[in-house]
Write an enzyme that holds these catalytic residues in place. Structure first.
Site, mmCIF file in Angstrom:
data_model
loop_
_atom_site.group_PDB
_atom_site.id
_atom_site.type_symbol
_atom_site.label_atom_id
_atom_site.label_comp_id
_atom_site.label_asym_id
_atom_site.label_seq_id
_atom_site.Cartn_x
_atom_site.Cartn_y
_atom_site.Cartn_z
ATOM 1 N N CYS A 112 0.858 -1.183 0.000
ATOM 2 C CA CYS A 112 0.000 0.000 0.000
ATOM 3 C C CYS A 112 0.896 1.235 0.000
ATOM 4 O O CYS A 112 1.659 1.446 0.931
ATOM 5 C CB CYS A 112 -0.896 -0.006 1.234
ATOM 6 S SG CYS A 112 -1.827 1.524 1.425
ATOM 7 N N CYS A 116 -4.100 6.978 -1.616
ATOM 8 C CA CYS A 116 -5.421 6.980 -2.253
ATOM 9 C C CYS A 116 -6.509 7.540 -1.342
ATOM 10 O O CYS A 116 -7.459 8.162 -1.813
ATOM 11 C CB CYS A 116 -5.805 5.571 -2.691
ATOM 12 S SG CYS A 116 -4.590 4.847 -3.804
ATOM 13 N N THR A 203 -3.987 5.073 7.285
ATOM 14 C CA THR A 203 -2.931 4.742 6.335
ATOM 15 C C THR A 203 -2.024 5.943 6.069
ATOM 16 O O THR A 203 -2.504 7.030 5.737
ATOM 17 C CB THR A 203 -3.592 4.282 5.020
ATOM 18 O OG1 THR A 203 -4.287 3.069 5.281
ATOM 19 C CG2 THR A 203 -2.572 4.055 3.933
ATOM 20 N N GLU A 269 -0.090 2.043 9.123
ATOM 21 C CA GLU A 269 -1.370 2.458 9.701
ATOM 22 C C GLU A 269 -1.102 2.970 11.113
ATOM 23 O O GLU A 269 -0.196 2.484 11.776
ATOM 24 C CB GLU A 269 -2.374 1.306 9.775
ATOM 25 C CG GLU A 269 -2.787 0.731 8.429
ATOM 26 C CD GLU A 269 -1.750 -0.231 7.864
ATOM 27 O OE1 GLU A 269 -1.058 -0.900 8.659
ATOM 28 O OE2 GLU A 269 -1.601 -0.296 6.622
ATOM 29 N N HIS A 304 -13.347 5.553 -3.384
ATOM 30 C CA HIS A 304 -12.281 4.777 -2.736
ATOM 31 C C HIS A 304 -12.366 3.289 -3.058
ATOM 32 O O HIS A 304 -11.356 2.599 -3.149
ATOM 33 C CB HIS A 304 -12.329 5.014 -1.228
ATOM 34 C CG HIS A 304 -11.052 4.649 -0.542
ATOM 35 N ND1 HIS A 304 -9.815 4.998 -1.041
ATOM 36 C CD2 HIS A 304 -10.805 3.951 0.608
ATOM 37 C CE1 HIS A 304 -8.876 4.538 -0.238
ATOM 38 N NE2 HIS A 304 -9.444 3.888 0.757
ATOM 39 N N TYR A 308 -9.237 0.556 -5.079
ATOM 40 C CA TYR A 308 -8.639 -0.747 -4.754
ATOM 41 C C TYR A 308 -8.153 -1.488 -6.000
ATOM 42 O O TYR A 308 -7.658 -2.612 -5.911
ATOM 43 C CB TYR A 308 -9.596 -1.584 -3.891
ATOM 44 C CG TYR A 308 -9.397 -1.202 -2.441
ATOM 45 C CD1 TYR A 308 -9.899 -0.006 -1.957
ATOM 46 C CD2 TYR A 308 -8.655 -1.995 -1.583
ATOM 47 C CE1 TYR A 308 -9.667 0.388 -0.646
ATOM 48 C CE2 TYR A 308 -8.418 -1.610 -0.275
ATOM 49 C CZ TYR A 308 -8.927 -0.423 0.184
ATOM 50 O OH TYR A 308 -8.678 -0.035 1.473
ATOM 51 N N CYS A 310 -5.575 -0.724 -7.139
ATOM 52 C CA CYS A 310 -4.135 -0.835 -6.793
ATOM 53 C C CYS A 310 -3.761 -2.282 -6.478
ATOM 54 O O CYS A 310 -2.630 -2.706 -6.728
ATOM 55 C CB CYS A 310 -3.801 0.060 -5.599
ATOM 56 S SG CYS A 310 -4.605 -0.453 -4.068
ATOM 57 N N GLU A 458 -6.373 -5.263 4.374
ATOM 58 C CA GLU A 458 -6.840 -3.967 3.859
ATOM 59 C C GLU A 458 -7.846 -4.187 2.730
ATOM 60 O O GLU A 458 -8.828 -3.449 2.608
ATOM 61 C CB GLU A 458 -5.655 -3.143 3.366
ATOM 62 C CG GLU A 458 -6.036 -1.718 3.014
ATOM 63 C CD GLU A 458 -4.839 -0.888 2.606
ATOM 64 O OE1 GLU A 458 -4.067 -1.314 1.725
ATOM 65 O OE2 GLU A 458 -4.656 0.193 3.174
HETATM 66 C C1 LIG Z 1 -4.999 -1.938 6.513
HETATM 67 C C2 LIG Z 1 -6.129 -0.979 6.685
HETATM 68 C C3 LIG Z 1 -5.959 0.341 6.282
HETATM 69 C C4 LIG Z 1 -6.971 1.273 6.488
HETATM 70 N N1 LIG Z 1 -6.774 2.591 6.140
HETATM 71 C C5 LIG Z 1 -7.698 3.525 6.464
HETATM 72 C C6 LIG Z 1 -7.461 4.911 6.228
HETATM 73 O O1 LIG Z 1 -6.423 5.308 5.716
HETATM 74 N N2 LIG Z 1 -8.402 5.804 6.591
HETATM 75 C C7 LIG Z 1 -9.559 5.427 7.165
HETATM 76 O O2 LIG Z 1 -10.355 6.284 7.476
HETATM 77 N N3 LIG Z 1 -9.819 4.114 7.414
HETATM 78 C C8 LIG Z 1 -8.921 3.174 7.075
HETATM 79 N N4 LIG Z 1 -9.178 1.831 7.304
HETATM 80 C C9 LIG Z 1 -10.387 1.496 8.035
HETATM 81 C C10 LIG Z 1 -11.468 0.721 7.296
HETATM 82 O O3 LIG Z 1 -12.246 1.575 6.528
HETATM 83 C C11 LIG Z 1 -12.258 -0.017 8.392
HETATM 84 O O4 LIG Z 1 -11.443 -1.072 8.848
HETATM 85 C C12 LIG Z 1 -13.593 -0.530 7.935
HETATM 86 O O5 LIG Z 1 -14.469 0.543 7.657
HETATM 87 C C13 LIG Z 1 -14.222 -1.439 8.991
HETATM 88 O O6 LIG Z 1 -14.269 -0.801 10.228
HETATM 89 P P1 LIG Z 1 -13.659 -1.499 11.507
HETATM 90 O O7 LIG Z 1 -12.293 -1.944 11.210
HETATM 91 O O8 LIG Z 1 -13.876 -0.593 12.655
HETATM 92 O O9 LIG Z 1 -14.499 -2.813 11.681
HETATM 93 P P2 LIG Z 1 -15.847 -3.022 12.456
HETATM 94 O O10 LIG Z 1 -16.746 -1.833 12.236
HETATM 95 O O11 LIG Z 1 -15.571 -3.402 13.845
HETATM 96 O O12 LIG Z 1 -16.468 -4.242 11.662
HETATM 97 C C14 LIG Z 1 -16.199 -5.598 12.024
HETATM 98 C C15 LIG Z 1 -17.387 -6.449 11.570
HETATM 99 O O13 LIG Z 1 -18.566 -6.002 12.232
HETATM 100 C C16 LIG Z 1 -19.580 -5.696 11.279
HETATM 101 N N5 LIG Z 1 -20.305 -4.508 11.758
HETATM 102 C C17 LIG Z 1 -19.788 -3.287 12.056
HETATM 103 N N6 LIG Z 1 -20.756 -2.448 12.466
HETATM 104 C C18 LIG Z 1 -21.904 -3.142 12.432
HETATM 105 C C19 LIG Z 1 -23.267 -2.821 12.734
HETATM 106 N N7 LIG Z 1 -23.625 -1.613 13.164
HETATM 107 N N8 LIG Z 1 -24.175 -3.779 12.576
HETATM 108 C C20 LIG Z 1 -23.841 -5.020 12.139
HETATM 109 N N9 LIG Z 1 -22.579 -5.384 11.833
HETATM 110 C C21 LIG Z 1 -21.617 -4.454 11.982
HETATM 111 C C22 LIG Z 1 -18.840 -5.403 9.977
HETATM 112 O O14 LIG Z 1 -19.637 -5.637 8.835
HETATM 113 C C23 LIG Z 1 -17.665 -6.360 10.069
HETATM 114 O O15 LIG Z 1 -18.017 -7.617 9.600
HETATM 115 C C24 LIG Z 1 -8.193 0.867 7.074
HETATM 116 C C25 LIG Z 1 -8.360 -0.469 7.454
HETATM 117 C C26 LIG Z 1 -7.350 -1.387 7.272
HETATM 118 C C27 LIG Z 1 -7.561 -2.803 7.718
#
Ligand SMILES: Cc1cc2nc3c(=O)[nH]c(=O)nc-3n(C[C@H](O)[C@H](O)[C@H](O)COP(=O)(O)OP(=O)(O)OC[C@H]3O[C@@H](n4cnc5c(N)ncnc54)[C@H](O)[C@@H]3O)c2cc1C
Length: 499
Positions: A112, A116, A203, A269, A304, A308, A310, A458
């Site tokens: 990564c 982006c 990121t 991250e 966004h 991906y 990428c 990611e």
């Molecule tokens: C390597 C990596 C890089 C990233 N880079 C960025 C970045 O640069 N900027 C940025 O802003 N974000 C970034 N992200 C964040 C990414 O957008 C989030 O990981 C993603 O939106 C999921 O949120 P979470 O990790 O909090 O998971 P969670 O919200 O905890 O989700 C975990 C599970 O629970 C489920 N879930 C969540 N909420 C609910 C609900 N209300 N009801 C039912 N099910 C639910 C989801 O579907 C999923 O299956 C990155 C993530 C990764 C892994």
């Protein structure tokens, strides 16, 4: 704007940034609160675990120098050629070039390269600030354009900070036990606003110059103080960064570089904590317009999710590594190996085709920005949540078990066992044993090591977990229209109402 003004607006680092060396130099000497593995990092540029992520970001500047037709664009905001990572797409051609650039950077880095999110935040803010102004009579769009113009002129990196830590996922921001679980405005004065909270998984945060923070979910009326968008310098007072641990990240300090798999490049991250961070009005692009939070999230994710593409560049590298491993083992011509390489390529190109189709079928918006087709972008990202995992599985299949059981570079250099490792890890005649080990380490790196963060997890969660795309696909799938077409062809006259 002259050089003097650019410098005064963007801080002590040397701007405009022209090339990768300038970029790396621009990160030095900033007073930031950065922590990694329980220790304060005084100078991230000199930290051996952090530097490969800076180098991956630097590759975006190298590409802009080497291939300006691909990695830069004519901006009507700055009235000049600007880095494509700071350019708001104004046409399908812009989006197509953006995706070609992203694939190329994936190929060059195998990880990564971290720019982006910022680009897609900029692109989404362009149209959403325009639409808020049109409905609410605010002046966010002009503020945003002024900010972006300076960013383009200084040629800096903007990071995109969307994901809040979110606490209890079943509750909205104002219903949380702790208001800081979503970033929010704590107070306002005549000069600007103050924000507290945190953004998770950010990121390239430490490798950026500025951050655009945005809401991560749809807001309700009670969430006015959480409905906030703005830009802050990464070294603004009140910001603390805790860099995330990546699998095998300290291989780089174990001695040698073979075991790292990809010693040059990595992602990054961080958890960013905001404690009463001041944002002057000129850098506030939404404050309380809660109805527009969902529009911002939808537009950002539409951009966004196609970014991906990428991962197809990373896929190119991994497919190549698998083919090399097969060649080292003397099995490249075996029919099942060829078929597995075909399968990997098919999956990789399926991702590419959905991303590109969304760019070709883009739509102009009132602000003049152009956006990918929403359905195709969601389909593309949904493919990305699955196909890289299958490509990784096939790469490990072809690589053999040595990908996870191989002795270390230090063993290779050891007087007693080094010659044994060379003898027993040899592949077909004519293949250098160390080359064989290097390719296997690269496959390890991308499928279960440091860069599997970028290639796999990611791909799963970035831009929203799989369910987020399924919700959007369900919204756009026009099932009633499809049913009516079926009824028409089948000669069914009666329309059944949904249960
Ligand atoms: C390597 C990596 C890089 C990233 N880079 C960025 C970045 O640069 N900027 C940025 O802003 N974000 C970034 N992200 C964040 C990414 O957008 C989030 O990981 C993603 O939106 C999921 O949120 P979470 O990790 O909090 O998971 P969670 O919200 O905890 O989700 C975990 C599970 O629970 C489920 N879930 C969540 N909420 C609910 C609900 N209300 N009801 C039912 N099910 C639910 C989801 O579907 C999923 O299956 C990155 C993530 C990764 C892994």
């Amino acid at each position: 704007m002259n050089q003097q003004n650019v410098v005064s607006l963007w801080g002590s680092f040397k701007t405009p940034i022209v090339n990768a060396d300038d970029y790396i130099a621009s990160l030095r000497g900033r007073k930031m609160d950065v922590f990694f593995m329980g220790e304060r990092v005084e100078e991230p540029v000199d930290h051996p675990v952090i530097f490969p992520s800076i180098n991956a970001m630097a590759e975006t500047y190298r590409l802009a120098s080497a291939r300006p037709e691909l990695a830069s664009a004519d901006s009507n905001i700055a009235g000049a050629r600007v880095n494509r990572f700071l350019h708001v797409p104004g046409s399908s051609a812009d989006l197509v070039q953006k995706h070609e650039m992203q694939r190329e950077l994936g190929r060059r880095t195998g990880t990564c390269f971290q720019r982006c999110v910022g680009l897609d935040a900029v692109s989404a803010c362009h149209s959403v600030t325009y639409d808020i102004d049109a409905e609410c009579g605010t002046d966010y769009h002009q503020r945003f354009l002024a900010f972006l113009k300076r960013a383009q002129q200084a040629n800096i990196v903007i990071g995109g900070a969307m994901t809040d830590v979110k606490g209890d996922r079943s509750k909205g921001p104002h219903q949380q036990a702790d208001p800081d679980l979503f970033l929010h405005v704590t107070r306002r004065d005549d000069k600007g606003i103050y924000v507290s909270g945190a953004k998770m998984h950010q990121t390239g945060a430490i490798n950026s110059h500025w951050l655009i923070f945005m809401p991560t979910i749809r807001m309700s009326e009670g969430d006015r103080d959480w409905s906030v968008v703005g830009a802050v310098r990464v070294d603004a007072p009140g910001l603390t960064y805790v860099v995330g641990r990546q699998t095998n990240d300290t291989r780089i300090v174990d001695g040698g570089e073979l075991d790292a798999g990809n010693a040059q490049f990595a992602g990054q991250e961080a958890l960013i904590v905001f404690e009463d961070v001041f944002v002057p009005h000129e850098h506030v692009f939404m404050d309380g317009e809660w109805k527009f939070a969902s529009l911002l999230v939808e537009r950002f994710t539409t951009y966004h999710r196609s970014s991906y593409v990428c991962k197809t560049g990373l896929g190119d590298v991994l497919i190549g590594a698998a083919a090399e491993a097969a060649s080292h083992n003397g099995v490249e011509d075996a029919s099942h190996i060829k078929d597995k390489l075909v399968e990997m390529t098919h999956l990789n190109e399926t991702i590419y085709s959905s991303c590109m189709a969304g760019a070709y079928r883009s739509k102009p918006m009132a602000s003049g920005a152009c956006i990918n087709d929403e359905m195709l972008s969601n389909v593309a990202k949904h493919n990305v949540t699955r196909f890289p995992f299958e490509i990784a599985r096939l790469a490990q299949d072809i690589a053999g078990g040595l990908v996870v059981t191989m002795p270390s570079e230090r063993d290779l250099q050891n007087n007693e066992v080094g010659s044994l490792v060379r003898k027993f890890l040899q592949g077909r005649p004519g293949v250098d044993t160390v080359d064989r080990m290097r390719i296997l380490r690269l496959i390890e790196n991308m499928t279960i090591g440091r860069n599997a963060v970028g290639y796999l997890t990611e791909s799963l969660h970035g831009a929203g977990s799989p369910q987020a795309q399924r919700i959007q696909i369900a919204r756009g799938m026009q099932i009633e229209d499809k049913k009516s077409r079926a009824r028409l062809l089948a000669g069914v006259k009666t329309k059944t109402e949904p249960n």
